[in-house]
Design an enzyme around this catalytic site. Structure first.
Site, PDB file in Angstrom:
ATOM      1  N   THR A 164       0.973  -1.162  -0.033  1.00 20.40           N
ATOM      2  CA  THR A 164      -0.168   0.004  -0.004  1.00 20.40           C
ATOM      3  C   THR A 164       1.050   1.105  -0.206  1.00 20.40           C
ATOM      4  O   THR A 164       0.252   2.598  -0.274  1.00 20.40           O
ATOM      5  CB  THR A 164      -0.888   0.028   1.223  1.00 20.40           C
ATOM      6  OG1 THR A 164      -0.164   0.153   2.327  1.00 20.40           O
ATOM      7  CG2 THR A 164      -1.795  -1.213   1.434  1.00 20.40           C
ATOM      8  N   ASP A 201      18.319  -0.715   3.542  1.00 18.65           N
ATOM      9  CA  ASP A 201      18.631  -2.026   3.427  1.00 18.65           C
ATOM     10  C   ASP A 201      20.366  -1.621   3.054  1.00 18.65           C
ATOM     11  O   ASP A 201      21.040  -2.451   3.048  1.00 18.65           O
ATOM     12  CB  ASP A 201      17.981  -2.443   2.117  1.00 18.65           C
ATOM     13  CG  ASP A 201      16.810  -3.429   2.440  1.00 18.65           C
ATOM     14  OD1 ASP A 201      16.758  -3.573   3.399  1.00 18.65           O
ATOM     15  OD2 ASP A 201      15.783  -3.609   1.442  1.00 18.65           O
TER      16      ASP A 201
END
Ligand code: PRP
Ligand code: URA
Length: 210
Positions: free
Chosen positions: A109, A204
């Site tokens: 989303t 990340d």
């Protein structure tokens, strides 16, 4: 550009940003660059802190000189990627307190999901600088500032390294009272909500979880 938005185009910041964006930059160097850029941005973002006069004695004589006036700072990184900016800004303002807001973007989303919040108890006496390397849709930054506003800090500034125009528009509309400092406003968001050209996934790359 909106007067609430400050682009930090100092050559040192722009030079380091180039290496930060490069996909061949590994986690160790990426983390160092995020810290260094945050330190330089903090220097610029605190340029208007008021000073007051004090008197000290050098080995030679008494002299009137300046210290930062009573205002106290708090840094609030948005977890996880904002953590990468904390060491750099604390090198500039070691006495600042550090709060944390835990938010992640749901990959489907793109909506931010809150999972943690711990702010200094005296945050209502502090000027807050929120830290997150990326402002993409703006959802995470907007929610973090909304959460912090509930504790009535003296002021809030938001410091990100790269912003998307979509994020800048949404953020400044939601929080017109919050100054936004960024090193670059990029071209656009892609269909997955990533900033183009951007630098990929900041969290990340900082933590090596690619
Ligand atoms: C990234 C980034 C911001 C957010 C920006 O975090 O660090 O917090 O996305 O996107 P938005 O403006 O569209 O909300 P992410 O959700 O990937 O979590 P992480 O820091 O834990 O990797
Ligand atoms: N979050 C990131 O880490 N990178 C982007 O490009 C968008 C959101």
């Amino acid at each position: 550009m909106n007067k609430q938005v400050f682009i930090m185009d100092h050559p040192l910041i722009q030079h380091k940003l180039t290496f930060l964006r490069d996909k061949n930059t590994g986690s160790k160097e990426f983390r160092e660059l995020v810290g260094e850029i945050a330190m330089l941005m903090c220097y610029e973002a605190t340029r208007d802190l008021p000073l007051e006069e004090t008197t000290i004695e050098t080995p030679i004589s008494k002299t009137k000189t300046k210290v930062i006036a009573g205002r106290k700072l708090a840094f609030v990184p948005i977890l996880r990627a904002g953590l990468g900016m904390v060491d750099g800004v604390l090198r500039m303002v070691p006495a600042a307190k550090v709060g944390h807001i835990g938010l992640y973007r749901d990959h489907e989303t793109l909506q931010p999901v809150e999972y943690y919040s711990k702010l200094p108890l005296d945050i209502n006496e502090r000027e807050v600088i929120v830290l997150d390397p990326m402002l993409a849709t703006g959802g995470s930054g907007i929610d973090a500032v909304t959460i912090i506003k509930r504790s009535n800090p003296k002021s809030i500034r938001f410091m990100c390294i790269i912003a998307a125009p979509e994020g800048v528009k949404a953020f400044t509309a939601a929080h017109p009272d919050v100054e936004l400092y960024c090193a670059a406003v990029d071209d656009h968001l892609n269909e997955n909500g990533y900033i183009v050209p951007g630098l990929g996934d900041a969290g990340d790359r900082i933590f090596g979880t690619l």
